[in-house]
Design a protein around this motif. Structure first.
Motif, short mmCIF file in Angstrom:
data_model
loop_
_atom_site.label_atom_id
_atom_site.label_comp_id
_atom_site.label_asym_id
_atom_site.label_seq_id
_atom_site.Cartn_x
_atom_site.Cartn_y
_atom_site.Cartn_z
N HIS A 201 0.84 -1.21 0.00
CA HIS A 201 0.00 0.00 0.00
C HIS A 201 0.87 1.26 0.00
O HIS A 201 0.58 2.23 -0.68
CB HIS A 201 -0.94 0.02 1.21
CG HIS A 201 -1.98 -1.04 1.13
ND1 HIS A 201 -2.68 -1.46 2.24
CD2 HIS A 201 -2.44 -1.78 0.11
CE1 HIS A 201 -3.52 -2.42 1.89
NE2 HIS A 201 -3.40 -2.62 0.60
N LYS A 202 1.95 1.21 0.80
CA LYS A 202 2.84 2.36 0.89
C LYS A 202 3.49 2.63 -0.47
O LYS A 202 3.65 3.78 -0.89
CB LYS A 202 3.91 2.10 1.95
CG LYS A 202 4.54 3.37 2.48
CD LYS A 202 5.65 3.08 3.48
CE LYS A 202 5.11 2.63 4.80
NZ LYS A 202 6.17 2.35 5.77
N LEU B 54 2.22 1.98 -3.37
CA LEU B 54 1.23 2.40 -4.37
C LEU B 54 0.72 3.81 -4.14
O LEU B 54 0.06 4.38 -5.00
CB LEU B 54 0.04 1.42 -4.37
CG LEU B 54 0.37 -0.01 -4.84
CD1 LEU B 54 -0.86 -0.91 -4.71
CD2 LEU B 54 0.87 -0.01 -6.28
N THR B 55 0.99 4.36 -2.95
CA THR B 55 0.46 5.71 -2.68
C THR B 55 1.56 6.76 -2.68
O THR B 55 2.72 6.49 -2.73
CB THR B 55 -0.26 5.76 -1.31
OG1 THR B 55 0.61 5.31 -0.30
CG2 THR B 55 -1.50 4.91 -1.33
#
Ligand code: FES
Length: 151
Positions: free
Chosen positions: A147-148, A150-151
């Protein structure tokens, strides 16, 4: 896997308004980089890490059943049974210590991280449970890392 960063256990983390969580029944919240599934079931709230300790599938749509006198969520992917109260993994097998061997429930020990959840004036707060290493922590690390990225 590198050493995990400890969560801040000194504070309660706001989860949401009680009435919203009741109407949603199941809600995944991201708290300090951890994805936690909040479940409202038969008048009680439970907070359990979202990703199954076995292979990382989301527990969000798992059926809930009482097994061996414990309320369990059943992972949708491979049907592993996990206690909502304490994260214990349960399985059913023949008890070879008896003849003929009856089917009974056995414990795998605590496999999934669960968290205390507290209501204060119509709002729910979670106190992150951080002690030791539990198998489900592996998938929290993996998915939070993704997630980190991808953001
Ligand atoms: Fe949950 Fe396999 S991923 S049982």
């Amino acid at each position: 896997m590198k050493e995990r960063k400890p969560l801040n256990t000194d504070e309660l983390l706001f989860v949401g308004k009680k009435e919203d969580l009741i109407s949603a029944q199941r809600t995944v919240v991201s708290l300090q980089g951890r994805d936690v599934l909040i479940i409202y079931h038969e008048g009680e709230f439970y907070a359990i890490d979202s990703y199954c300790y076995h292979s990382g599938s989301s527990l969000e749509t798992g059926d809930i059943e009482e097994l061996n006198n414990k309320l369990c969520i059943i992972c949708p992917k491979h049907k592993y049974k996990i206690s909502l109260c304490d994260g214990e993994g349960l399985y059913r097998a023949r008890d070879r210590s008896q003849s003929p061997p009856p089917l009974r429930w056995f414990s795998k020990g605590v496999k999934q991280r669960v968290h205390p959840i507290i209501e204060i004036q119509g709002e729910l707060y979670l106190r992150p449970a951080t002690s030791g290493y539990i198998e489900s922590d592996y998938y929290q690390d993996v998915f939070c890392f993704i997630h980190k990225c991808l953001t």
